[in-house]
Design a protein around this motif. Structure first.
Motif, mmCIF file in Angstrom:
data_model
loop_
_atom_site.group_PDB
_atom_site.id
_atom_site.type_symbol
_atom_site.label_atom_id
_atom_site.label_comp_id
_atom_site.label_asym_id
_atom_site.label_seq_id
_atom_site.Cartn_x
_atom_site.Cartn_y
_atom_site.Cartn_z
ATOM 1 N N THR A 204 30.431 42.317 38.407
ATOM 2 C CA THR A 204 31.443 43.373 38.360
ATOM 3 C C THR A 204 32.721 42.826 38.962
ATOM 4 O O THR A 204 32.767 41.691 39.448
ATOM 5 N N ASN A 205 33.765 43.611 38.909
ATOM 6 C CA ASN A 205 35.035 43.272 39.543
ATOM 7 C C ASN A 205 35.407 44.412 40.465
ATOM 8 O O ASN A 205 35.307 45.573 40.088
ATOM 9 N N SER A 206 35.833 44.066 41.651
ATOM 10 C CA SER A 206 36.238 45.084 42.601
ATOM 11 C C SER A 206 37.608 45.609 42.203
ATOM 12 O O SER A 206 38.575 44.859 42.127
ATOM 13 N N ARG A 207 37.653 46.894 41.923
ATOM 14 C CA ARG A 207 38.914 47.550 41.568
ATOM 15 C C ARG A 207 39.222 48.601 42.632
ATOM 16 O O ARG A 207 38.328 49.106 43.300
ATOM 17 N N CYS A 208 40.468 48.962 42.736
ATOM 18 C CA CYS A 208 40.883 50.087 43.599
ATOM 19 C C CYS A 208 40.392 49.933 45.037
ATOM 20 O O CYS A 208 39.891 50.880 45.639
ATOM 21 N N ARG A 209 40.448 48.700 45.550
ATOM 22 C CA ARG A 209 40.047 48.426 46.941
ATOM 23 C C ARG A 209 38.614 48.859 47.233
ATOM 24 O O ARG A 209 38.327 49.454 48.271
ATOM 25 N N ALA A 210 37.708 48.563 46.317
ATOM 26 C CA ALA A 210 36.310 48.980 46.464
ATOM 27 C C ALA A 210 35.411 47.875 47.020
ATOM 28 O O ALA A 210 34.194 47.971 46.932
ATOM 29 N N ASP A 211 35.995 46.847 47.621
ATOM 30 C CA ASP A 211 35.194 45.717 48.118
ATOM 31 C C ASP A 211 34.069 46.168 49.047
ATOM 32 O O ASP A 211 32.944 45.692 48.931
ATOM 33 N N GLU A 212 34.368 47.077 49.948
ATOM 34 C CA GLU A 212 33.370 47.542 50.917
ATOM 35 C C GLU A 212 32.175 48.196 50.202
ATOM 36 O O GLU A 212 31.021 48.005 50.595
ATOM 37 N N GLY B 280 41.975 35.833 36.916
ATOM 38 C CA GLY B 280 42.635 36.908 37.645
ATOM 39 C C GLY B 280 41.722 38.039 38.084
ATOM 40 O O GLY B 280 42.181 39.012 38.670
ATOM 41 N N GLU B 281 40.443 37.946 37.798
ATOM 42 C CA GLU B 281 39.498 38.976 38.218
ATOM 43 C C GLU B 281 39.062 38.730 39.658
ATOM 44 O O GLU B 281 39.280 37.652 40.206
ATOM 45 N N ASN B 282 38.415 39.708 40.245
ATOM 46 C CA ASN B 282 37.893 39.622 41.605
ATOM 47 C C ASN B 282 36.388 39.854 41.527
ATOM 48 O O ASN B 282 35.901 40.926 41.865
ATOM 49 N N PRO B 283 35.615 38.844 41.035
ATOM 50 C CA PRO B 283 34.203 39.084 40.727
ATOM 51 C C PRO B 283 33.291 39.212 41.946
ATOM 52 O O PRO B 283 33.454 38.535 42.950
ATOM 53 N N TYR B 284 32.335 40.113 41.780
ATOM 54 C CA TYR B 284 31.212 40.295 42.692
ATOM 55 C C TYR B 284 29.960 40.237 41.842
ATOM 56 O O TYR B 284 29.973 40.658 40.673
ATOM 57 N N VAL B 285 28.858 39.723 42.405
ATOM 58 C CA VAL B 285 27.608 39.634 41.652
ATOM 59 C C VAL B 285 26.456 40.178 42.481
ATOM 60 O O VAL B 285 26.476 40.135 43.719
ATOM 61 N N TRP B 286 25.459 40.660 41.754
ATOM 62 C CA TRP B 286 24.189 41.050 42.352
ATOM 63 C C TRP B 286 23.125 40.158 41.723
ATOM 64 O O TRP B 286 23.062 40.007 40.498
#
Length: 155
Positions: free
Chosen positions: A113-121, A140-146
């Motif tokens: 996924t990509n963290s949008r709208c300051r959803a990193d937490e 340019g994405e901010n990827p997070y993985v599970w």
């Protein structure tokens, strides 16, 4: 706790998505994604949602990505991209987003996924890990993985 349902690709769902557009951020809009699926007559809906009575209060789009396009996981394999997730303002902080993410995890495949709208937490709380940025891969994405068991990140 909450029943996550696969949303049908039809004009009723499009109408329900309009309610999110009134409250939501433009970058989370799924209306165009749904319209494209209606035009393509795609019977495998990538949209999932949770209803409170008859009101759609939380939704996500979850796309299955063929392993031949996998640039994140080892071994390379099919995975899911959780493209967008949104909960109506009056229903936030009630675990609807958590229920949607857990539903995606229940398929047992890795998720990007990509963290949008300051959803990193939120993503960290859900057990996702930020990926070291690679400009060629991430564009340019901010990827997070599970990662489920026996799956690692590619180098």
């Amino acid at each position: 706790m909450f029943e996550v349902r696969r949303l049908q690709i039809n004009y009723k769902t499009l109408e329900e998505f309009q309610k999110f557009r009134e409250f939501g951020l433009e970058e989370l809009s799924m209306k165009e994604d749904l319209e494209a699926n209606i035009v393509e007559n795609d019977s495998e809906s990538p949209f999932y949602g949770i209803y409170d009575n008859d009101l759609l209060v939380a939704r996500m789009s979850l796309y299955k990505i063929d392993g031949k396009y996998d640039r994140y996981f080892q071994p390379a394999q099919d995975y899911y991209e959780l493209w967008k997730l949104e909960v109506l303002p009056d229903y936030r902080s009630k675990d609807y987003g958590t229920a949607l993410v857990n539903h995606a995890k229940s398929f047992g495949a890795p998720i990007k996924t990509n963290s949008r709208c300051r959803a990193d937490e939120f993503w960290l709380k859900m057990g996702f890990t930020p990926v070291k940025y690679n400009p060629m891969r991430d564009r340019g994405e901010n990827p997070y993985v599970w990662l489920p068991e026996n799956v690692e990140l590619q180098d």
